[in-house]
Design a protein around this motif. Structure first.
Motif, mmCIF file in Angstrom:
data_model
loop_
_atom_site.group_PDB
_atom_site.id
_atom_site.type_symbol
_atom_site.label_atom_id
_atom_site.label_comp_id
_atom_site.label_asym_id
_atom_site.label_seq_id
_atom_site.Cartn_x
_atom_site.Cartn_y
_atom_site.Cartn_z
ATOM 1 N N LEU A 1 0.822 -1.202 0.000
ATOM 2 C CA LEU A 1 0.000 0.000 0.000
ATOM 3 C C LEU A 1 0.864 1.263 0.000
ATOM 4 O O LEU A 1 0.604 2.197 -0.760
ATOM 5 C CB LEU A 1 -0.934 0.016 1.208
ATOM 6 N N ALA A 2 1.871 1.296 0.842
ATOM 7 C CA ALA A 2 2.707 2.492 0.978
ATOM 8 C C ALA A 2 3.458 2.820 -0.315
ATOM 9 O O ALA A 2 3.745 3.981 -0.581
ATOM 10 C CB ALA A 2 3.701 2.309 2.120
ATOM 11 N N HIS A 3 3.751 1.797 -1.122
ATOM 12 C CA HIS A 3 4.450 2.025 -2.392
ATOM 13 C C HIS A 3 3.496 2.039 -3.583
ATOM 14 O O HIS A 3 3.931 1.963 -4.727
ATOM 15 C CB HIS A 3 5.545 0.974 -2.582
ATOM 16 N N TYR A 4 2.211 2.115 -3.294
ATOM 17 C CA TYR A 4 1.181 2.236 -4.317
ATOM 18 C C TYR A 4 1.293 1.139 -5.386
ATOM 19 O O TYR A 4 1.166 1.392 -6.576
ATOM 20 C CB TYR A 4 1.218 3.629 -4.972
ATOM 21 N N LYS A 5 1.515 -0.087 -4.924
ATOM 22 C CA LYS A 5 1.589 -1.225 -5.844
ATOM 23 C C LYS A 5 0.226 -1.461 -6.473
ATOM 24 O O LYS A 5 -0.819 -1.235 -5.854
ATOM 25 C CB LYS A 5 2.064 -2.490 -5.121
ATOM 26 N N ASN B 1 -1.831 -3.981 -7.185
ATOM 27 C CA ASN B 1 -2.872 -4.794 -6.564
ATOM 28 C C ASN B 1 -2.934 -4.644 -5.048
ATOM 29 O O ASN B 1 -3.546 -5.467 -4.374
ATOM 30 C CB ASN B 1 -2.655 -6.267 -6.920
ATOM 31 N N ALA B 2 -2.324 -3.605 -4.510
ATOM 32 C CA ALA B 2 -2.276 -3.422 -3.059
ATOM 33 C C ALA B 2 -3.658 -3.351 -2.402
ATOM 34 O O ALA B 2 -3.872 -3.981 -1.367
ATOM 35 C CB ALA B 2 -1.449 -2.190 -2.708
ATOM 36 N N PRO B 3 -4.630 -2.629 -2.966
ATOM 37 C CA PRO B 3 -5.956 -2.627 -2.323
ATOM 38 C C PRO B 3 -6.586 -4.023 -2.248
ATOM 39 O O PRO B 3 -7.207 -4.370 -1.243
ATOM 40 C CB PRO B 3 -6.775 -1.688 -3.212
ATOM 41 N N LYS C 1 -8.232 4.130 -7.428
ATOM 42 C CA LYS C 1 -7.512 3.074 -8.161
ATOM 43 C C LYS C 1 -6.439 3.620 -9.073
ATOM 44 O O LYS C 1 -5.442 2.956 -9.333
ATOM 45 C CB LYS C 1 -8.483 2.191 -8.931
ATOM 46 N N ASP C 2 -6.581 4.846 -9.563
ATOM 47 C CA ASP C 2 -5.570 5.412 -10.451
ATOM 48 C C ASP C 2 -4.259 5.732 -9.729
ATOM 49 O O ASP C 2 -3.235 5.940 -10.376
ATOM 50 C CB ASP C 2 -6.118 6.671 -11.139
ATOM 51 N N LEU C 3 -4.264 5.730 -8.394
ATOM 52 C CA LEU C 3 -3.034 5.975 -7.639
ATOM 53 C C LEU C 3 -2.149 4.724 -7.573
ATOM 54 O O LEU C 3 -0.938 4.835 -7.425
ATOM 55 C CB LEU C 3 -3.362 6.422 -6.205
ATOM 56 N N PHE C 4 -2.769 3.553 -7.680
ATOM 57 C CA PHE C 4 -2.040 2.299 -7.501
ATOM 58 C C PHE C 4 -1.613 1.746 -8.862
ATOM 59 O O PHE C 4 -2.262 0.897 -9.442
ATOM 60 C CB PHE C 4 -2.905 1.305 -6.716
#
Length: 187
Positions: free
Chosen positions: A108-112, A114-116, A182-185
């Motif tokens: 999450l912190a690195h905006y991967k 599929n993180a969500p 979603k556009d952030l990840f």
């Protein structure tokens, strides 16, 4: 900023990624985040997942050592040996959940990308593991102890309702929250 191809953090103003060499052709993450409430996201990555990992390690220690039975742990385990096995397995599952919390936090912190989905899966798995442990303890006591130990079925059912309610509330809430972002990840 982060490279959208390899995920490495880039220095401000970089035109190329120092790791993979590709051109940086996207807006900085700080600009993409601007204008969106991110308090829940910050709570998750800076507090919730770290606290979850720490709590799971404490729970693992308590269950592996049998401290949750107090001074009667030896008696419980003597009367019902499968209970010890169930408790130790649950303790190791808690250790795995602690590690999972840190992995999910990093994603999450690195905006991967599929993180969500990882986070939502983590919620479901961690709540379900606790429920499986409760059912395993109930079955171990019921079948192995011949009724010497009493674990109330009503308590077990209350736990089931709590877990189902938690999943039914947290999963849709986080799905909607992260869907809007979603556009952030993209890393």
């Amino acid at each position: 900023m982060f490279c959208r191809f390899c995920g490495k953090e880039l220095p401000e103003g970089a035109r190329f990624c120092n790791n993979c060499g590709r051109a940086v052709d996207f807006i900085p993450l700080q600009l993409a985040v601007r204008g969106r409430p991110m308090a829940w996201f910050k709570f998750i990555i800076y507090f919730q997942l770290f606290a979850n990992a720490a709590l799971n390690l404490i729970i693992a220690f308590i269950w592996i050592t049998g401290l949750h039975y107090g001074e009667s742990a030896g008696l419980y385990y003597e009367i019902c040996p499968p209970l010890k096995v169930s408790d130790v397995i649950y303790g190791f599952a808690c250790i795995a959940c602690a590690a999972g919390a840190i992995v999910v936090r990093q994603k999450l912190a690195h905006y991967k990308k599929n993180a969500p989905a990882w986070y939502i899966g983590f919620i479901v798995v961690s709540l379900t593991i606790g429920q499986i442990s409760s059912v395993a303890d109930y079955l171990a006591v019921t079948f192995a102890s011949e009724g010497y130990l009493e674990i109330k079925l009503a308590e077990l059912l209350r736990n089931v309702v709590f877990v189902v309610a938690g999943i039914c509330f947290l999963v849709p809430l986080n799905y909607v929250y992260f869907r809007k972002r979603k556009d952030l990840f993209v890393n």
